[in-house]
Write an enzyme that holds these catalytic residues in place. Sequence first.
Site, PDB file in Angstrom:
ATOM      1  N   GLU A 272       0.832  -1.216   0.000  1.00 31.44           N
ATOM      2  CA  GLU A 272       0.000   0.000   0.000  1.00 31.44           C
ATOM      3  C   GLU A 272       0.860   1.257   0.000  1.00 31.44           C
ATOM      4  O   GLU A 272       0.560   2.224  -0.692  1.00 31.44           O
ATOM      5  CB  GLU A 272      -0.937   0.027   1.213  1.00 31.44           C
ATOM      6  CG  GLU A 272      -1.974  -1.099   1.255  1.00 31.44           C
ATOM      7  CD  GLU A 272      -3.095  -0.946   0.230  1.00 31.44           C
ATOM      8  OE1 GLU A 272      -3.141   0.060  -0.493  1.00 31.44           O
ATOM      9  OE2 GLU A 272      -3.937  -1.867   0.154  1.00 31.44           O
ATOM     10  N   ARG A 276       0.641   3.748  -3.134  1.00 30.36           N
ATOM     11  CA  ARG A 276       0.006   5.050  -2.851  1.00 30.36           C
ATOM     12  C   ARG A 276       1.046   6.145  -2.626  1.00 30.36           C
ATOM     13  O   ARG A 276       0.938   7.234  -3.185  1.00 30.36           O
ATOM     14  CB  ARG A 276      -0.880   4.958  -1.608  1.00 30.36           C
ATOM     15  CG  ARG A 276      -2.011   3.965  -1.779  1.00 30.36           C
ATOM     16  CD  ARG A 276      -3.023   4.071  -0.656  1.00 30.36           C
ATOM     17  NE  ARG A 276      -3.814   2.846  -0.566  1.00 30.36           N
ATOM     18  CZ  ARG A 276      -5.067   2.791  -0.167  1.00 30.36           C
ATOM     19  NH1 ARG A 276      -5.700   3.878   0.189  1.00 30.36           N
ATOM     20  NH2 ARG A 276      -5.710   1.642  -0.103  1.00 30.36           N
ATOM     21  N   ASP A 405      -4.748  -9.655  -8.321  1.00 28.05           N
ATOM     22  CA  ASP A 405      -4.963  -8.653  -9.382  1.00 28.05           C
ATOM     23  C   ASP A 405      -3.743  -7.921  -9.955  1.00 28.05           C
ATOM     24  O   ASP A 405      -3.330  -8.143 -11.101  1.00 28.05           O
ATOM     25  CB  ASP A 405      -6.033  -7.633  -8.944  1.00 28.05           C
ATOM     26  CG  ASP A 405      -5.824  -7.058  -7.538  1.00 28.05           C
ATOM     27  OD1 ASP A 405      -4.768  -7.311  -6.948  1.00 28.05           O
ATOM     28  OD2 ASP A 405      -6.724  -6.350  -7.038  1.00 28.05           O
ATOM     29  N   GLU A 539     -12.296   0.457  -9.963  1.00 25.68           N
ATOM     30  CA  GLU A 539     -11.940  -0.502 -11.024  1.00 25.68           C
ATOM     31  C   GLU A 539     -12.872  -0.493 -12.230  1.00 25.68           C
ATOM     32  O   GLU A 539     -12.422  -0.646 -13.384  1.00 25.68           O
ATOM     33  CB  GLU A 539     -11.849  -1.930 -10.455  1.00 25.68           C
ATOM     34  CG  GLU A 539     -10.684  -2.148  -9.493  1.00 25.68           C
ATOM     35  CD  GLU A 539     -10.905  -1.583  -8.099  1.00 25.68           C
ATOM     36  OE1 GLU A 539     -12.061  -1.240  -7.750  1.00 25.68           O
ATOM     37  OE2 GLU A 539      -9.910  -1.447  -7.347  1.00 25.68           O
ATOM     38  N   THR A 625      -0.935   0.893 -10.256  1.00 28.65           N
ATOM     39  CA  THR A 625      -2.221   0.297  -9.864  1.00 28.65           C
ATOM     40  C   THR A 625      -3.065   1.236  -8.996  1.00 28.65           C
ATOM     41  O   THR A 625      -4.233   0.962  -8.738  1.00 28.65           O
ATOM     42  CB  THR A 625      -2.004  -1.062  -9.168  1.00 28.65           C
ATOM     43  OG1 THR A 625      -3.259  -1.740  -9.099  1.00 28.65           O
ATOM     44  CG2 THR A 625      -1.407  -0.892  -7.780  1.00 28.65           C
TER      45      THR A 625
HETATM   46  C1  DMJ Z   1      -6.440   0.534  -4.839  1.00 34.84           C
HETATM   47  O1  DMJ Z   1      -5.665   0.834  -3.751  1.00 34.84           O
HETATM   48  C2  DMJ Z   1      -5.621  -0.089  -5.924  1.00 34.84           C
HETATM   49  O2  DMJ Z   1      -6.294  -0.007  -7.110  1.00 34.84           O
HETATM   50  C3  DMJ Z   1      -5.297  -1.516  -5.659  1.00 34.84           C
HETATM   51  O3  DMJ Z   1      -4.598  -2.117  -6.717  1.00 34.84           O
HETATM   52  C4  DMJ Z   1      -6.547  -2.292  -5.403  1.00 34.84           C
HETATM   53  N1  DMJ Z   1      -7.470  -1.663  -4.535  1.00 34.84           N
HETATM   54  C5  DMJ Z   1      -7.610  -0.269  -4.393  1.00 34.84           C
HETATM   55  C6  DMJ Z   1      -8.886   0.327  -4.919  1.00 34.84           C
HETATM   56  O4  DMJ Z   1      -9.990  -0.440  -4.888  1.00 34.84           O
END
Ligand code: DMJ
Length: 648
Positions: A272, A276, A405, A539, A625
């Site tokens: 995370e 982020r 994912d 998503e 992501t």
């Molecule tokens: C986000 O932090 C990112 O997209 C991550 O890859 C998956 N989940 C969350 C959003 O739903």
Amino acid sequence: MTTPALLPLSGRRIPTLSPGASSFPHHRATLRLSEKFILLLILSAFITLCFGAFFFLPDNSKHKRFDLGLEDVLIPHIDSPKEGKHASGQVVIHGQGGHDEHRHREEEESLRDKIRADHERALQEAKEKLRKSRDELRAEIQTEKNKVVEDLKKKDPGPKPLPPVPMPKVVGVSDGEPPEPDAKEKRDKIREMMKHAWDSYRQYGWGHNELKPLAKKGHSTNIFGNSQLGATIVDALDTLYIMGLHDEFKDGQEWIEQNLDFGVNAEVSVFEVNIRFIGGLLAAYYLSGQEVFKLKAVQLAEKLLPAFNTPTGIPWAMVNLKSGVGRNWGWASAGSSILAEFGTLHMEFVHLTYLTGNPAYYQKVMHIRKLLAKMDRPNGLYPNYLNPRTGRWGQHHTSVGGLGDSFYEYLLKAWLMSDKTDTEARKTYDDAIEAIERHLIRKSNGGLTFIGEWKNGHLERKMGHLACFAGGMFALGADGSPDDKAGHYLQLGAEIAHTCHESYDRTVLKLGPEAFKFDSGLEAVAVRQNEKYYILRPEVIETYWYMWRFTHDPKYRQWGWEAAQAIDKYCRVSGGFSGVKDVYSSNPTYDDVQQSFFLAETLKYLYLLFSSDDLMPLENWVFNTEAHPLPVLHLGNITLPGSEPAQR
Ligand code: DMJ
């Protein structure tokens, strides 16, 4: 909590010393030095006086003593022309008699004169020093001190400046105003929603990780280790920049400069924090060119490195930023690390090596790739759990949604980000997608294409909201897919987008549930109460945007607008935006969390959906992501440091 600010100085960067902080060791050094200086002064005066007194003794005695000493120590004994050992054991050189004796006397005389002159000068200097007033002496000492501090500063210029690297050409940071007035109006609305989300956080949650928009106060979760790292600020920066909200961006930058400190005793999620914070800071750096973002990203990355100290080099899920101690989530199968976590570091880590010249980041992620390549994969699928101690898979559970994912996403994006030169990543992606298509992708009785989950040899006909990102991924990877399957993958992307839109359309709020089933007559609807929530996730909208970019089919803008309206209607409150607990209820309750990814991703993808394509073109930018754009590295024939055989 503050760190030394960095100011440019003739092309280099040196730290400005804050009083009492980094200057403290210098201060101590100068104190010791001034004491030494005074002692030396006294000592030299004393010695000079002694020598002076010695020289002013009556001539006879002075010469006699001096001659004796010199002869014993310096003057060669005259005996034979060869060098040899004297009876006393002294080394002596034997010479030639009268002429030499005269020459030696002259030398002795001139040496004596020189010594006398030196000592007289030293005595004179010492006398002058002692004649000086206290203040004059103090001023002299102070000047000396300053000189020493300056010298020390030169020797220790603080944090090593990062090596200069060519800034990748940042193309497409344009206004992106769409030519269609309708799209422009919608885009303005999205921008207004971003303002509301940001302003609310600014007012009620500033500095906290997230916001509780109903309670109107700060919020955090264990992924940030319950420390105030301002996750929403870092996550939102590039969205603010792209939307042209420059005052807000500056506000965020200022907070980061003054408050963002990673030396805290906080156990954070490596994944995370990487997607982020490091992703957010790097994107903000590339967009704005502000050095502070790069420096903070690198400081944080250094704090994450201890997480890789495991027997296999597969990182722990969590690391304590202060102690560097790592561990895994208690709920993960057999103490395992998670595929989507240790497999979602590549983009950011390649950029870190590029920007710092430190090969460690690149080597860490390449080591993970190599290790995975050597492992057996049941049916060609990657299980979600891998034990970092033993290097063995945990439970055989494969998913393109949660836990799996972004591992697949980053294989594709590693290839794209390398200007399509990382063909190993592309091949790994193609093989993985082929196995996923064979074993996990099915059509429901109602004709909806869905991605199920593989659990111990059994396909669960359930798809998570998280897996909806895959529609965009298939479209993004279509070009370059093997066996001329580009059309097939674009079609697959469109089918997933359609299914995910159905999952929204079949609810009361027109917002999608967390997970939905394709079983026992159910088509894209949630069954369990704990799968009915919508927490402002991006998503589905992400997939709409990619599909829009590749097809320009107006239905994607239409679907995106439906979602935006639903969010504004059902999730907006006076203190920001909140998730809702049941998308099938006309009277939903709020979860009272404004997730940071709502600002980083959901609103950014919506804004891009209603912008023209020249804003952040996909040929030049790859979105991590968390929707943080990183530029394609056209490395040409430059090799990244560490791209030689990976080591740990
Ligand atoms: C986000 O932090 C990112 O997209 C991550 O890859 C998956 N989940 C969350 C959003 O739903």
